[in-house]
Scaffold this motif. Sequence first.
Motif, PDB file in Angstrom:
ATOM      1  N   GLU A 211      -5.498  -2.214   2.616  1.00 36.87           N
ATOM      2  CA  GLU A 211      -4.578  -2.439   3.746  1.00 36.87           C
ATOM      3  C   GLU A 211      -3.217  -1.836   3.445  1.00 36.87           C
ATOM      4  OE1 GLU A 211      -2.764  -6.163   6.374  1.00 36.87           O
ATOM      5  OE2 GLU A 211      -4.241  -6.531   4.793  1.00 36.87           O
ATOM      6  N   GLU A 212      -2.753  -1.982   2.171  1.00 35.08           N
ATOM      7  CA  GLU A 212      -1.457  -1.413   1.796  1.00 35.08           C
ATOM      8  C   GLU A 212      -1.504   0.124   1.855  1.00 35.08           C
ATOM      9  OE1 GLU A 212       0.411  -4.619  -1.343  1.00 35.08           O
ATOM     10  OE2 GLU A 212      -1.244  -3.327  -2.013  1.00 35.08           O
ATOM     11  N   SER A 214      -3.346   1.942   3.769  1.00 39.15           N
ATOM     12  CA  SER A 214      -3.430   2.414   5.152  1.00 39.15           C
ATOM     13  C   SER A 214      -2.079   2.408   5.834  1.00 39.15           C
ATOM     14  CB  SER A 214      -4.425   1.555   5.942  1.00 39.15           C
ATOM     15  OG  SER A 214      -3.980   0.217   5.995  1.00 39.15           O
ATOM     16  N   ASN A 215      -1.107   1.697   5.243  1.00 34.25           N
ATOM     17  CA  ASN A 215       0.250   1.666   5.801  1.00 34.25           C
ATOM     18  C   ASN A 215       1.202   2.602   5.050  1.00 34.25           C
ATOM     19  OD1 ASN A 215      -0.282  -0.284   7.842  1.00 34.25           O
ATOM     20  ND2 ASN A 215      -0.193  -1.913   6.293  1.00 34.25           N
TER      21      ASN A 215
END
Length: 572
Positions: A211-212, A214-215
């Motif tokens: 998730e990190e 992807s940001n």
Amino acid sequence: MTQHRVLVVDDEEAARYSIGKALEAAGYAVEVASTAGEALKIQESFNPDVILTDISMPEMNGIQFIQQLRARPLPPPVIVVTASHTYDIAVQSLRQGAADYLTKPFDLEQLRNSVRRAIERRQLKLENLEYQRELEEKNRRLQEAEEMLRKHALELEERVQLGTQALLETELRYRELFNLANDAIFTVDAATGQILEANLQAEKLTGYSGEELSNMKVQDLYSKQELERVAKFESELAKAGCGCGVTGDIPFRTRDGQRIVLNVSCSMIEMNARQVINLMGRDVTAIREVEAELARYTQELEQKFEEKKKQLLQSQSQLVQAEKMAALGSLVAGVAHEINNPLGSINANNDILALAFRKVQDFVRLHPPGDGTDAEQELDEIRSIGKEALQTNRMACDRILKIVRSLRNFARLDEAERKKADIHEGIESTITLVAHEIKGRIRVTKEFGNVREIECYPNQLNQVFMNMLVNASQAIEGEGEIRIRTWEQDNTVRVAISDTGKGIPAELYSKIFDPGFTTKKAGLGTGLGLSICLRIVQDHGGRIEIESQVGRGTTFTIILPVEGAPERKTND
């Protein structure tokens, strides 16, 4: 514009010529034939657009010729040309397929019009055939398409169902391979650098969660100190474009700030109307550290090798210098010995002269002129003593000058360049300088031949003669003889130096010229003398030969070309 072709068939040469010229003037390409058989052969290669043929011809007439042509595929139109005016022949020709009928004599304009119309009808016929073929092909394709559409309509639903299921299965397999791959995989938007997707290995190497990542942008993972290196890699990828791959090492920074090196393989593809970069990277940090260590170690080894090489060269230079100093020491000892004798004579004569002059002074004081004593006889005795002393001093001085001259001739300090020289001068000077080594125990016999001057470095050859003579004298224990012989043979000058010493065993022949090898006692040599001699002689384009008998003596023969070796730099 296409040039139309016409074949003229007539057994009369004049007719062929006139018709052919008329048609060529009208812009047609023309071939002619005298018989129907010849025309059939030409038709295969020439492929005429129209044929003009006479009716009456030998072997095969015009009607038979038309029948033969009609049996062939797509025959060209035939215009019948004849001198006969019968209506039956015209009708028969047209029934057999003739396109037109001309009777001789005919008007040239009529001929051209007939040919033009025949060609136009042929073109229309060919176009109609082509249109017909196209129409038939289109109808066939249309029927096949309708059949395919019916089949596809029946299969489409089944394929959609199967495709949906296969897509789901492929997606699952892709996800499994993507996440279980041993290499880190990133999917990146080429325009913005935004990370669209990252696998589990990418999370493990960078320390960030999926998730990190992807940001983040991929630039956020690069080492800030090495952005220039990364920019160069990205430039190469941009030049490669879609469908091409680029590989190389890129430094990354993990979440905890650790520097890692990934060997990445990047390719750019079109996906959903945008360019996407697939980046696969393998951690090669440890490998690159080992390679760097190996490179440092290799560099250290090379430095050590260069140092050892330098030390070896220095040692070699020192050994050569030691040999030179040994020869110089022997030389100096000889010079000192040789100069000492005439100096002793001069000193003694000086004492005699001093005594003589004291006696002159005493005589003059005791017997002044006019006292009646017979002074003439006393003065003659004094003059005789002085004259003898002066002659002795003169001989001693000449001896010193000869020694000094021999020393200069041996060293040749003013002749370091290559030049023509008389080797006898060098040998004589060297004999003078080694006289202290041989005087009283060794007899020197010289047999000098009539030889030409040679191209050489005189000071170097004098060093060879010095080493050879010193070696010969040291090989003789007690009394003996050194024989020096020179002669010219096969455009070479040869110097043979023989001694009556102890000789050299045959098994040592191959070693005596090796640097460091010596058979002398400790302190008498370094083992470099003969090695240096060989090198000097070889540099002059020559060689050294050896003959020896144990217990009887040795002969070294120095062979030198008269013209010398090609020009070279002198040795230090």
